[in-house]
Scaffold this motif. Structure first.
Motif, PDB file in Angstrom:
ATOM      1  N   THR A 155       0.835  -1.209   0.000  1.00 25.42           N
ATOM      2  CA  THR A 155       0.000   0.000   0.000  1.00 25.42           C
ATOM      3  C   THR A 155       0.864   1.252   0.000  1.00 25.42           C
ATOM      4  OG1 THR A 155      -1.747  -1.167   1.196  1.00 25.42           O
ATOM      5  CG2 THR A 155      -1.819   1.236   1.214  1.00 25.42           C
ATOM      6  N   LYS A 156       1.943   1.227   0.763  1.00 27.99           N
ATOM      7  CA  LYS A 156       2.840   2.377   0.819  1.00 27.99           C
ATOM      8  C   LYS A 156       3.551   2.583  -0.506  1.00 27.99           C
ATOM      9  CE  LYS A 156       4.741   5.802   2.905  1.00 27.99           C
ATOM     10  NZ  LYS A 156       3.943   6.965   3.335  1.00 27.99           N
ATOM     11  N   GLY A 165       0.826   3.826  -3.011  1.00 29.01           N
ATOM     12  CA  GLY A 165       0.236   5.109  -2.643  1.00 29.01           C
ATOM     13  C   GLY A 165       1.169   6.293  -2.802  1.00 29.01           C
ATOM     14  N   ARG A 194      -1.964   1.209 -10.907  1.00 30.96           N
ATOM     15  CA  ARG A 194      -2.626   1.050  -9.614  1.00 30.96           C
ATOM     16  C   ARG A 194      -4.035   0.495  -9.785  1.00 30.96           C
ATOM     17  NH1 ARG A 194      -0.073   6.103  -8.239  1.00 30.96           N
ATOM     18  NH2 ARG A 194      -1.993   7.218  -8.712  1.00 30.96           N
TER      19      ARG A 194
END
Length: 245
Positions: free
Chosen positions: A135-136, A139, A149
């Motif tokens: 996620t990091k 994102g 994404r």
């Protein structure tokens, strides 16, 4: 015993390995000294102090030179380094959650930085899942990776691994670099064409202006319009005109 030395930065890991080493020897430094166990207690405490100090850098030993027991050593180190560990944990948390991909970084550098911060969090005692790392990574990508994404979200959860994400991001990066190079080459070509056109405009305007000028005046040799006397090929008929009285 072959233990990793405590250098001031790895207290949590060092404390755990000391706990394991002492347990293997059957030693518990929390047991108080009494008249009944005085001899055995002294032997065990001496062994515990030896194990602890043998796995410490000399710079760290300076802090506990005045300690008389193994328990005093551990208490002194906890008072100094566990507070530092909490502060370090907070700083690593802040770095991890505020991190953003730098404009000049490649995908490989970006992933490496996120994984490094996640490793630091784990070393500080925090639990960081692979999903949190993924996620990091996703994102903090720039907007040009938006399509990747979206495609990633449609994948089956079993395929959403860090290894798979790394491979897909590297492929996407290579594709984007190729497109950017083509756009740059096209832009340079267009600029060159425009510059060449601008350079030819004065010449064309000069020719047109010369033609317009010719039509405005009569040839001094034949009296016709459309050319100058210097361009007349036939023998000159020009005779100087006398000024009128």
């Amino acid at each position: 015993m072959n233990l990793e030395k405590f250098d001031g930065n790895n207290f949590r890991q060092w404390k755990f390995q000391i706990k394991c080493a002492l347990k293997a020897k059957g030693i518990d430094i929390r047991v108080p000294r009494t008249e009944q166990n005085s001899a055995e207690w002294s032997k065990n405490d001496g062994m515990a102090m030896f194990i602890m100090t043998s796995s410490m850098d000399f710079k760290q030993i300076t802090l506990i030179e005045n300690c008389e027991t193994a328990k005093e050593i551990m208490t002194k180190l906890e008072s100094v380094y566990e507070q530092k560990s909490e502060l370090r944990k907070m700083l690593v948390h802040e770095k991890f959650y505020q991190y953003k991909m730098l404009p000049g970084d490649s995908v490989a550098q970006h992933i490496s930085k996120v994984e490094s911060l996640a490793k630091q969090l784990k070393e500080s005692g925090e639990t960081v899942s692979d999903m949190a790392i993924i996620t990091k990574i996703l994102g903090t990508l720039p907007p040009k990776y938006r399509s990747l994404r979206q495609a990633w979200m449609s994948l089956d959860s079993k395929q959403q691994t860090i290894v798979n994400l790394t491979a897909r991001l590297l492929d996407e990066e290579a594709s984007l670099v190729g497109e950017e190079e083509q756009e740059t080459a096209l832009l340079v070509a267009n600029k060159g064409w425009k510059l060449k056109s601008k350079q030819s405009e004065p010449m064309q305007s000069g020719v047109n202006q010369n033609k317009n000028t010719k039509h405005r005046f009569e040839c001094y040799n034949c009296g016709k319009r459309g050319h100058f006397a210097r361009e007349y090929r036939a023998p000159r008929k020009f005779k100087s005109r006398k000024p009128q009285q």
